[in-house]
Design an enzyme around this catalytic site. Structure first.
Site, PDB file in Angstrom:
ATOM      1  N   ASP A  77       0.822  -0.890  -0.185  1.00 30.77           N
ATOM      2  CA  ASP A  77      -0.456  -0.354  -0.198  1.00 30.77           C
ATOM      3  C   ASP A  77       1.329   1.242   0.023  1.00 30.77           C
ATOM      4  O   ASP A  77       1.705   1.234   0.169  1.00 30.77           O
ATOM      5  CB  ASP A  77      -0.606   0.138   1.067  1.00 30.77           C
ATOM      6  CG  ASP A  77      -2.327  -1.028   0.777  1.00 30.77           C
ATOM      7  OD1 ASP A  77      -1.937  -1.625   0.055  1.00 30.77           O
ATOM      8  OD2 ASP A  77      -2.815  -0.902   2.514  1.00 30.77           O
ATOM      9  N   ARG A 131      -2.056  -0.725  -8.454  1.00 30.48           N
ATOM     10  CA  ARG A 131      -3.498  -0.149  -8.080  1.00 30.48           C
ATOM     11  C   ARG A 131      -3.094   1.244  -8.401  1.00 30.48           C
ATOM     12  O   ARG A 131      -2.352   1.574  -7.546  1.00 30.48           O
ATOM     13  CB  ARG A 131      -4.071  -0.789  -6.383  1.00 30.48           C
ATOM     14  CG  ARG A 131      -4.883  -0.144  -6.346  1.00 30.48           C
ATOM     15  CD  ARG A 131      -4.943  -0.016  -4.983  1.00 30.48           C
ATOM     16  NE  ARG A 131      -4.944  -1.902  -3.941  1.00 30.48           N
ATOM     17  CZ  ARG A 131      -3.975  -1.863  -3.264  1.00 30.48           C
ATOM     18  NH1 ARG A 131      -4.222  -0.582  -1.786  1.00 30.48           N
ATOM     19  NH2 ARG A 131      -3.723  -3.173  -2.601  1.00 30.48           N
TER      20      ARG A 131
HETATM   21  C1  LIG Z   1      -8.625  -1.056  -2.220  1.00 27.93           C
HETATM   22  C2  LIG Z   1      -8.450   0.959  -2.539  1.00 27.93           C
HETATM   23  C3  LIG Z   1      -6.981   0.315  -2.366  1.00 27.93           C
HETATM   24  C4  LIG Z   1      -6.856   1.459  -1.433  1.00 27.93           C
HETATM   25  N1  LIG Z   1      -5.627   2.351  -1.387  1.00 27.93           N
HETATM   26  C5  LIG Z   1      -5.085   2.843  -0.866  1.00 27.93           C
HETATM   27  C6  LIG Z   1      -3.916   3.182  -0.889  1.00 27.93           C
HETATM   28  O1  LIG Z   1      -2.880   1.786  -0.883  1.00 27.93           O
HETATM   29  N2  LIG Z   1      -2.802   4.602   0.080  1.00 27.93           N
HETATM   30  C7  LIG Z   1      -4.012   5.165  -0.334  1.00 27.93           C
HETATM   31  O2  LIG Z   1      -3.011   6.482  -0.311  1.00 27.93           O
HETATM   32  N3  LIG Z   1      -5.216   5.271  -0.801  1.00 27.93           N
HETATM   33  C8  LIG Z   1      -5.830   3.713  -0.902  1.00 27.93           C
HETATM   34  N4  LIG Z   1      -7.330   3.814  -1.896  1.00 27.93           N
HETATM   35  C9  LIG Z   1      -7.663   5.061  -0.620  1.00 27.93           C
HETATM   36  C10 LIG Z   1      -7.582   5.910  -2.007  1.00 27.93           C
HETATM   37  O3  LIG Z   1      -6.513   6.669  -2.275  1.00 27.93           O
HETATM   38  C11 LIG Z   1      -9.000   7.060  -2.103  1.00 27.93           C
HETATM   39  O4  LIG Z   1      -9.001   7.930  -0.851  1.00 27.93           O
HETATM   40  C12 LIG Z   1     -10.502   6.081  -1.637  1.00 27.93           C
HETATM   41  O5  LIG Z   1     -10.715   5.441  -2.850  1.00 27.93           O
HETATM   42  C13 LIG Z   1     -11.569   7.307  -1.808  1.00 27.93           C
HETATM   43  O6  LIG Z   1     -11.563   7.593  -3.631  1.00 27.93           O
HETATM   44  P1  LIG Z   1     -11.970   7.551  -4.503  1.00 27.93           P
HETATM   45  O7  LIG Z   1     -11.578   7.293  -5.497  1.00 27.93           O
HETATM   46  O8  LIG Z   1     -13.240   6.295  -4.371  1.00 27.93           O
HETATM   47  O9  LIG Z   1     -13.738   8.566  -3.908  1.00 27.93           O
HETATM   48  P2  LIG Z   1     -14.142  10.263  -3.843  1.00 27.93           P
HETATM   49  O10 LIG Z   1     -13.131  10.719  -5.365  1.00 27.93           O
HETATM   50  O11 LIG Z   1     -13.251  10.264  -2.760  1.00 27.93           O
HETATM   51  O12 LIG Z   1     -15.291  10.353  -4.343  1.00 27.93           O
HETATM   52  C14 LIG Z   1     -16.035   9.923  -5.507  1.00 27.93           C
HETATM   53  C15 LIG Z   1     -17.913   9.185  -4.821  1.00 27.93           C
HETATM   54  O13 LIG Z   1     -16.941   8.089  -4.014  1.00 27.93           O
HETATM   55  C16 LIG Z   1     -18.256   7.692  -3.737  1.00 27.93           C
HETATM   56  N5  LIG Z   1     -17.569   7.165  -2.452  1.00 27.93           N
HETATM   57  C17 LIG Z   1     -15.753   7.723  -2.075  1.00 27.93           C
HETATM   58  N6  LIG Z   1     -15.401   6.877  -1.073  1.00 27.93           N
HETATM   59  C18 LIG Z   1     -16.497   6.180  -0.793  1.00 27.93           C
HETATM   60  C19 LIG Z   1     -16.999   5.303   0.750  1.00 27.93           C
HETATM   61  N7  LIG Z   1     -15.712   5.073   0.941  1.00 27.93           N
HETATM   62  N8  LIG Z   1     -18.231   5.049  -0.095  1.00 27.93           N
HETATM   63  C20 LIG Z   1     -19.184   5.074  -0.419  1.00 27.93           C
HETATM   64  N9  LIG Z   1     -18.785   5.468  -1.549  1.00 27.93           N
HETATM   65  C21 LIG Z   1     -17.640   6.424  -1.819  1.00 27.93           C
HETATM   66  C22 LIG Z   1     -19.297   8.563  -3.480  1.00 27.93           C
HETATM   67  O14 LIG Z   1     -20.099   9.001  -4.240  1.00 27.93           O
HETATM   68  C23 LIG Z   1     -18.092  10.277  -3.582  1.00 27.93           C
HETATM   69  O15 LIG Z   1     -18.726  10.970  -3.922  1.00 27.93           O
HETATM   70  C24 LIG Z   1      -7.273   2.317  -1.187  1.00 27.93           C
HETATM   71  C25 LIG Z   1      -9.079   2.554  -2.125  1.00 27.93           C
HETATM   72  C26 LIG Z   1      -9.008   1.530  -2.716  1.00 27.93           C
HETATM   73  C27 LIG Z   1     -10.409   1.350  -3.091  1.00 27.93           C
END
Ligand SMILES: Cc1cc2nc3c(=O)[nH]c(=O)nc-3n(C[C@H](O)[C@H](O)[C@H](O)COP(=O)(O)OP(=O)(O)OC[C@H]3O[C@@H](n4cnc5c(N)ncnc54)[C@H](O)[C@@H]3O)c2cc1C
Length: 310
Positions: A137, A187
């Site tokens: 990660d 990822r």
């Molecule tokens: C499998 C996975 C692994 C990850 N690994 C890392 C990592 O190693 N390092 C790191 O910095 N980050 C990691 N992340 C987190 C990532 O960087 C984001 O902070 C997170 O995914 C929120 O961004 P988004 O693209 O989902 O949507 P956003 O731009 O935050 O939101 C867009 C829309 O998506 C929907 N949404 C967003 N988040 C959620 C939620 N939690 N529940 C429900 N709906 C939601 C909402 O409708 C929102 O309006 C990971 C995320 C995932 C899914």
């Protein structure tokens, strides 16, 4: 009213709270049941297995992550290494369709680079033997350079290792270019930490644009990519790219966090896309949960509702 109240609490506040050690200790003591089976698998890996099996049966692949970061004792970092090896062995013994995700600060990144290499090599020797992918990660920007350098060092010797690129960082595009010769499984995420505008795009619209650019470059160069997002606009963008450029569905996967957007997860599987669910487990769920609240404050209501149902 309650949901409105939490939705006006800023992303910054939740990110600030995610680093609070007192609240973290309190959450370890009283809160693990709140989160189990909702946003984390369980308090340990064995108690998460039933949830992972359920996910596998529904057509989801999984990656598991033992929560807990910023380890400052060598002893604990070594314990975490042993535990990670046991997890890989259990994945194999139980025939789970699961990768492993980990954070280098849990293996001693803040103690010494040598310690992390030693611990990672022990883990990778077993992962490579059983062909279980281990994803490093990505943590906050101050640890990005070192994490990528450790990844490259390990990638020279191991196949089953991958890492994460955060689209909010200005450096992301260049990092992908530098990694291309390693042909890595990467990822792609937007990024979850509070970063300064000197290193990261401050505006969400710019992060989204950069994210799309990175997804396109990865899908067109054919290296296996995890598109890890809950964002419908990004998911639709990826689907359009796949159609337009006839990108094979087996050359990438969507990834989402356990308990988030479960209906969308199912729909993507039904449409023939590969979907990997990130299942965290362990008592250190507090920092992880605060970062989820920063992304979507309504997740607080969702977990509290689950609490009253149990
Ligand atoms: C499998 C996975 C692994 C990850 N690994 C890392 C990592 O190693 N390092 C790191 O910095 N980050 C990691 N992340 C987190 C990532 O960087 C984001 O902070 C997170 O995914 C929120 O961004 P988004 O693209 O989902 O949507 P956003 O731009 O935050 O939101 C867009 C829309 O998506 C929907 N949404 C967003 N988040 C959620 C939620 N939690 N529940 C429900 N709906 C939601 C909402 O409708 C929102 O309006 C990971 C995320 C995932 C899914």
């Amino acid at each position: 009213m309650g949901v409105f109240f939490v939705s006006v609490i800023s992303r910054d506040l939740f990110l600030y709270l995610s680093n609070n050690k007192t609240l973290n200790r309190a959450a370890q003591n009283w809160g693990s049941n709140i989160a189990s089976g909702k946003i984390v698998g369980g308090i340990d890996f064995p108690s998460s297995i039933k949830f992972i099996k359920e996910l596998n049966e529904q057509g989801f692949s999984v990656t598991v992550d033992h929560l807990g970061e910023f380890v400052t004792s060598e002893e604990i970092a070594r314990e975490r290494t042993k535990e990670c090896i046991q997890t890989i062995e259990t994945i194999v013994a139980q025939r789970l369709d699961s990768h492993v995700s980990l954070k280098l600060t849990s293996l001693g990144l803040d103690i010494s680079k040598e310690l992390v290499f030693e611990n990672m090599r022990k883990i990778m020797d077993i992962a490579e033997k059983y062909k279980i992918m281990v994803t490093i990660d990505m943590e906050d920007e101050t640890r990005c350079e070192e994490t990528l350098s450790i990844f490259k060092g390990l990638k020279a010797d191991y196949t089953y290792i991958s890492t994460v690129i955060q689209a909010y960082l200005y450096r992301a595009e260049q990092d992908i270019r530098n990694l291309n010769s390693y042909e890595p499984f990467l990822r792609l995420v937007k990024g979850a930490y509070k970063e300064s505008p000197t290193v990261a795009f401050p505006k969400k619209a710019d992060v989204d644009e950069n994210y799309k650019k990175l997804i396109k470059s990865r899908l067109l160069n054919g290296h296996y990519t995890g598109v890890a997002t809950h964002d419908d606009a990004i998911i639709e963008y990826t689907k359009r790219l796949v159609e337009e450029y006839k990108i094979p569905k087996h050359s990438f996967e969507f990834q989402m966090l356990y308990g988030m957007r479960t209906q969308t997860q199912k729909e993507l599987v039904n449409q023939g896309y590969k979907m990997r669910v990130y299942v965290p487990y362990g008592i250190d769920w507090y920092g992880y949960f605060m970062r989820r609240l920063a992304e979507r404050p309504a997740n607080l209501a969702f977990v509290l509702k689950g609490m009253t149902k149990k």
